[in-house]
Design a protein around this motif. Structure first.
Motif, PDB file in Angstrom:
ATOM      1  N   TYR A 145       0.813  -1.217   0.000  1.00  0.00           N
ATOM      2  CA  TYR A 145       0.000   0.000   0.000  1.00  0.00           C
ATOM      3  C   TYR A 145       0.849   1.270   0.000  1.00  0.00           C
ATOM      4  O   TYR A 145       0.311   2.366  -0.011  1.00  0.00           O
ATOM      5  N   GLY A 146       2.167   1.120   0.039  1.00  0.00           N
ATOM      6  CA  GLY A 146       3.043   2.279  -0.060  1.00  0.00           C
ATOM      7  C   GLY A 146       2.991   3.187   1.156  1.00  0.00           C
ATOM      8  O   GLY A 146       3.403   2.800   2.248  1.00  0.00           O
ATOM      9  N   PHE A 147       2.449   4.389   0.982  1.00  0.00           N
ATOM     10  CA  PHE A 147       2.439   5.374   2.063  1.00  0.00           C
ATOM     11  C   PHE A 147       1.658   4.873   3.279  1.00  0.00           C
ATOM     12  O   PHE A 147       2.067   5.098   4.425  1.00  0.00           O
ATOM     13  N   LEU A 148       0.543   4.200   3.049  1.00  0.00           N
ATOM     14  CA  LEU A 148      -0.218   3.634   4.159  1.00  0.00           C
ATOM     15  C   LEU A 148       0.629   2.614   4.906  1.00  0.00           C
ATOM     16  O   LEU A 148       0.596   2.538   6.145  1.00  0.00           O
ATOM     17  N   ALA A 197      15.033   4.540  -1.971  1.00  0.00           N
ATOM     18  CA  ALA A 197      16.194   3.659  -2.126  1.00  0.00           C
ATOM     19  C   ALA A 197      15.836   2.339  -2.795  1.00  0.00           C
ATOM     20  O   ALA A 197      16.682   1.718  -3.449  1.00  0.00           O
ATOM     21  N   ASP A 198      14.590   1.906  -2.651  1.00  0.00           N
ATOM     22  CA  ASP A 198      14.194   0.561  -3.088  1.00  0.00           C
ATOM     23  C   ASP A 198      13.295   0.545  -4.320  1.00  0.00           C
ATOM     24  O   ASP A 198      12.586  -0.450  -4.552  1.00  0.00           O
ATOM     25  N   VAL A 199      13.292   1.602  -5.100  1.00  0.00           N
ATOM     26  CA  VAL A 199      12.366   1.718  -6.233  1.00  0.00           C
ATOM     27  C   VAL A 199      12.413   0.511  -7.165  1.00  0.00           C
ATOM     28  O   VAL A 199      11.374  -0.085  -7.493  1.00  0.00           O
ATOM     29  N   GLU A 200      13.595   0.138  -7.626  1.00  0.00           N
ATOM     30  CA  GLU A 200      13.704  -0.919  -8.632  1.00  0.00           C
ATOM     31  C   GLU A 200      13.152  -2.250  -8.132  1.00  0.00           C
ATOM     32  O   GLU A 200      12.409  -2.928  -8.824  1.00  0.00           O
ATOM     33  N   GLY A 201      13.518  -2.637  -6.924  1.00  0.00           N
ATOM     34  CA  GLY A 201      13.024  -3.897  -6.389  1.00  0.00           C
ATOM     35  C   GLY A 201      11.552  -3.843  -6.038  1.00  0.00           C
ATOM     36  O   GLY A 201      10.822  -4.826  -6.226  1.00  0.00           O
ATOM     37  N   THR A 209       4.929   2.683  -3.411  1.00  0.00           N
ATOM     38  CA  THR A 209       5.540   3.726  -2.585  1.00  0.00           C
ATOM     39  C   THR A 209       5.350   5.085  -3.256  1.00  0.00           C
ATOM     40  O   THR A 209       5.048   5.178  -4.454  1.00  0.00           O
ATOM     41  N   LEU A 210       5.550   6.137  -2.488  1.00  0.00           N
ATOM     42  CA  LEU A 210       5.437   7.480  -3.051  1.00  0.00           C
ATOM     43  C   LEU A 210       6.484   7.703  -4.143  1.00  0.00           C
ATOM     44  O   LEU A 210       6.232   8.414  -5.110  1.00  0.00           O
ATOM     45  N   ALA A 211       7.644   7.075  -3.971  1.00  0.00           N
ATOM     46  CA  ALA A 211       8.701   7.220  -4.973  1.00  0.00           C
ATOM     47  C   ALA A 211       8.286   6.629  -6.317  1.00  0.00           C
ATOM     48  O   ALA A 211       8.745   7.082  -7.371  1.00  0.00           O
ATOM     49  N   ILE A 212       7.409   5.638  -6.290  1.00  0.00           N
ATOM     50  CA  ILE A 212       6.928   5.009  -7.520  1.00  0.00           C
ATOM     51  C   ILE A 212       5.675   5.711  -8.038  1.00  0.00           C
ATOM     52  O   ILE A 212       5.551   5.991  -9.228  1.00  0.00           O
ATOM     53  N   LYS A 213       4.727   6.015  -7.139  1.00  0.00           N
ATOM     54  CA  LYS A 213       3.474   6.646  -7.555  1.00  0.00           C
ATOM     55  C   LYS A 213       3.698   8.081  -8.029  1.00  0.00           C
ATOM     56  O   LYS A 213       3.046   8.524  -8.982  1.00  0.00           O
ATOM     57  N   LEU A 214       4.580   8.793  -7.372  1.00  0.00           N
ATOM     58  CA  LEU A 214       4.895  10.169  -7.768  1.00  0.00           C
ATOM     59  C   LEU A 214       6.184  10.137  -8.578  1.00  0.00           C
ATOM     60  O   LEU A 214       6.172   9.922  -9.769  1.00  0.00           O
ATOM     61  N   ASN A 215       7.273  10.323  -7.892  1.00  0.00           N
ATOM     62  CA  ASN A 215       8.627  10.106  -8.408  1.00  0.00           C
ATOM     63  C   ASN A 215       9.560  10.366  -7.222  1.00  0.00           C
ATOM     64  O   ASN A 215       9.144  10.937  -6.208  1.00  0.00           O
TER      65      ASN A 215
END
Length: 298
Positions: A145-148, A197-201, A209-215
């Motif tokens: 759920y990323g941010f949650l 830090a973990d975007v690729e995996g 995550t916010l890094a994936i949903k946003l950037n």
């Protein structure tokens, strides 16, 4: 030669379990529990309850860490290939068994605590089970759920402060609620940075995550907001006379550290830099815990 290799493998296995445990995180949660007890009743706290509380926090945190390694074993092939499971030191079923063993120890310790404390014993057990249940749910499903999921982890980080009060038979004091909230805010910032830090995996496990949903850049701004909020609110205790002036030097160091992380994560939201910042964050959290303790007892 063969004997030397066997000894190396044996120690490698033991070291692998230690890595999965993440002892620094476990020690910090154990310390937070002791801090909650000391702030509540001072040093009159029952040593046996202190021991049980520390064991509960340490082992349940360790169990959650082992579960995390188990469920992230495929993600770690990309994000953390040197972790014990991806590199082959620990087998997945061994990590799972280790997690179950630690959970048993922690919940058993909480059960003994609930029978030992004179009042609110039922809350001790309820809080321990709910907190561990939330951490287990996060590892199994909540992380996606990323941010949650970040908020779930931060909730678990805040609980030991409150558990420390319950385990000595009292409801948490206002200052303890403030400390728990500060831990919640700063850890949320750290969790968001971990997502960078973990975007690729994380893409492999469809973790939103916010890094994936946003950037990563936008996620770094959100992480910074949580760090800045923690810094601003950290001065409420001395303003309202909840702590002594001894609190200030240590919390200033922690705040400076968190602002440093916020600034440099926004400046460079790369995975490599985010890994450095998430590790550095534990140091400033340590200063924050020290501030809580010193400001409350001196």
């Amino acid at each position: 030669m063969v004997k030397g290799r066997l000894n190396l493998e044996k120690h490698g296995k033991l070291y692998g379990f230690l890595e999965i445990l993440r002892p620094l995180n476990c020690l910090m949660m154990g310390f937070a529990t002791l801090l909650g007890a000391i702030i509540t009743v001072g040093f009159r706290v029952n040593p046996f309850l202190v021991f049980l509380g520390f064991v509960t926090a340490f082992t349940l945190t360790g169990s959650s860490m082992a579960l995390n390694d188990y469920f992230d074993r495929f993600v770690d092939l990309v994000n953390e290939p040197t972790r014990p499971i991806p590199r082959g030191t620990i087998k997945p079923r061994e990590a799972l068994g280790f997690a179950f063993f630690l959970a048993f120890l922690g919940l058993f310790s909480a059960s003994i605590t609930s029978l030992t404390v004179k009042s609110l014993g039922f809350l001790v057990l309820v809080v321990a089970f709910l907190a561990y249940g939330l951490s287990a749910y996060y590892n199994v499903k909540g992380k996606k759920y990323g941010f949650l999921g970040n908020l779930m982890v931060s909730g678990c980080v805040a609980v030991p402060f409150l558990y420390g009060a319950f385990m000595v038979g009292f409801f948490p004091k206002p200052v303890l609620l403030v400390f728990a909230f500060l831990a919640f805010l700063s850890n949320t910032g750290r969790e968001i940075i971990k997502g960078i830090a973990d975007v690729e995996g994380d893409k492999l496990r469809n973790v939103q995550t916010l890094a994936i949903k946003l950037n990563p850049k936008k996620a770094s701004y959100v992480a910074s907001v949580f760090y800045v909020l923690a810094v601003c609110l950290s001065f409420l205790p001395p303003m309202f006379g909840m702590v002594s002036l001894w609190y200030i030097p240590f919390v200033v160091v922690a705040c400076a550290g968190f602002l440093f992380i916020a600034f440099y994560t926004v400046k460079n939201p790369s995975a490599k830099n985010a890994k450095k910042m998430k590790k550095l964050s534990l140091l400033w959290m340590g200063f924050g815990l020290t501030a809580f303790l010193v400001g409350s007892i001196m």
